[in-house]
Design a protein around this motif. Structure first.
Motif, PDB file in Angstrom:
ATOM      1  N   GLU A  90      74.716  54.527  10.885  1.00  0.00           N
ATOM      2  CA  GLU A  90      73.858  55.112   9.847  1.00  0.00           C
ATOM      3  C   GLU A  90      73.971  54.338   8.544  1.00  0.00           C
ATOM      4  O   GLU A  90      72.967  54.086   7.871  1.00  0.00           O
ATOM      5  N   LEU A  91      75.202  53.963   8.171  1.00  0.00           N
ATOM      6  CA  LEU A  91      75.380  53.222   6.925  1.00  0.00           C
ATOM      7  C   LEU A  91      74.798  51.814   7.031  1.00  0.00           C
ATOM      8  O   LEU A  91      74.255  51.282   6.060  1.00  0.00           O
ATOM      9  N   ASN A  92      74.915  51.206   8.209  1.00  0.00           N
ATOM     10  CA  ASN A  92      74.351  49.867   8.405  1.00  0.00           C
ATOM     11  C   ASN A  92      72.838  49.873   8.212  1.00  0.00           C
ATOM     12  O   ASN A  92      72.256  48.878   7.769  1.00  0.00           O
ATOM     13  N   ASN A  93      72.213  50.973   8.576  1.00  0.00           N
ATOM     14  CA  ASN A  93      70.750  51.062   8.506  1.00  0.00           C
ATOM     15  C   ASN A  93      70.249  51.765   7.241  1.00  0.00           C
ATOM     16  O   ASN A  93      69.038  51.965   7.099  1.00  0.00           O
ATOM     17  N   PHE A  94      71.151  52.117   6.344  1.00  0.00           N
ATOM     18  CA  PHE A  94      70.768  52.857   5.144  1.00  0.00           C
ATOM     19  C   PHE A  94      70.043  51.917   4.180  1.00  0.00           C
ATOM     20  O   PHE A  94      70.519  50.831   3.869  1.00  0.00           O
ATOM     21  N   THR A  95      68.888  52.339   3.688  1.00  0.00           N
ATOM     22  CA  THR A  95      68.084  51.465   2.825  1.00  0.00           C
ATOM     23  C   THR A  95      68.046  51.916   1.366  1.00  0.00           C
ATOM     24  O   THR A  95      67.459  51.232   0.530  1.00  0.00           O
ATOM     25  N   GLY A  96      68.655  53.056   1.059  1.00  0.00           N
ATOM     26  CA  GLY A  96      68.625  53.554  -0.315  1.00  0.00           C
ATOM     27  C   GLY A  96      69.652  52.882  -1.198  1.00  0.00           C
ATOM     28  O   GLY A  96      70.331  51.923  -0.809  1.00  0.00           O
ATOM     29  N   THR A  97      69.797  53.397  -2.409  1.00  0.00           N
ATOM     30  CA  THR A  97      70.795  52.876  -3.340  1.00  0.00           C
ATOM     31  C   THR A  97      72.187  53.309  -2.892  1.00  0.00           C
ATOM     32  O   THR A  97      72.341  54.227  -2.065  1.00  0.00           O
TER      33      THR A  97
END
Length: 234
Positions: A90-97
């Protein structure tokens, strides 16, 4: 001449039930073990109690788990450490700030672990780790270290992107972890008998902690606080 077809074969039905029961046993044993470990602690939980709550014999339990220690490890993997792969993805794919990522990580932790029965494992470890060094080492390797690394990655991302100031990461990690540990300890100790007038709302508590981590206590113009000298002597 074809054999008559019967609507139901008792033998086949019985065998199918046994097969379904066999497949269900590990999950039922893990659920029963989690219940008892959280209710009674590691030392006080007996294997025969787990088996009885799961509806099987003690011998059946040991067919799946060689000891109470192995059963406990399986409970931790099923409910906590086995989820790190999911969280990493999930963190690898996170696109937010990064501030959004930190807030998401803390809130999703509460939803998936903190508010569940599995959060009682933390209280168990806090109270019994010294008496069971093997279990403590296992928990350190499978839960504490991966958890620290996950949070450290978030903080490093923020620093690299210029969203966070440079931090002492070894200690900053604990600033994120501490509120979560507090919530789990509260839930499974004092919080269980706190008066109704004490309105502790975990979701609001987490929101407040996120705001404190990201914004501090003082206003922006007052945040540059210098450390006082250790001594007035030259």
């Amino acid at each position: 001449m074809p054999l008559p077809k019967f609507p139901c074969c008792p033998l086949a039905e019985s065998q199918a039930k046994r097969e379904r029961r066999k497949e269900a046993r590990p999950g039922e044993l893990l659920a029963a073990a989690l219940d008892l470990f959280v209710e009674k602690g590691f030392a006080a939980t007996r294997a025969e109690e787990v088996a009885a709550r799961a509806g099987v014999s003690k011998g059946t339990l040991f067919l799946y788990f060689g000891s109470k220690e192995e059963l406990f490890k399986a409970v931790v993997r099923e409910n906590i450490s086995g989820r790190f792969t999911e969280w990493e993805a999930e963190l690898n794919n996170f696109t937010g700030t990064t501030p959004e990522m930190l807030a998401y990580a803390m809130r999703s932790w509460w939803e998936r672990v903190g508010m569940t029965k599995a959060s009682g494992i933390t209280k168990l470890m806090m109270s019994e780790a010294r008496n069971f060094p093997e279990i403590a080492s296992f928990y350190q390797a499978e839960v504490i270290l991966p958890g620290h690394q996950l949070i450290r990655r978030i903080l490093e991302r923020g620093i690299e992107r210029g969203e966070f100031r440079v931090l002492d990461l070894d200690h900053a990690v604990y600033s994120v972890i501490a509120p979560m540990i507090f919530l789990m300890m509260w839930k499974h100790s004092v919080g269980a008998c706190a008066p109704a007038s004490f309105d502790m709302q975990p979701d609001l508590f987490i929101t407040q902690q996120i705001e404190l981590l990201l914004n501090g206590l003082t206003g922006k113009a007052e945040r540059a606080v210098t450390r006082p000298p250790l001594s007035s002597q030259p």
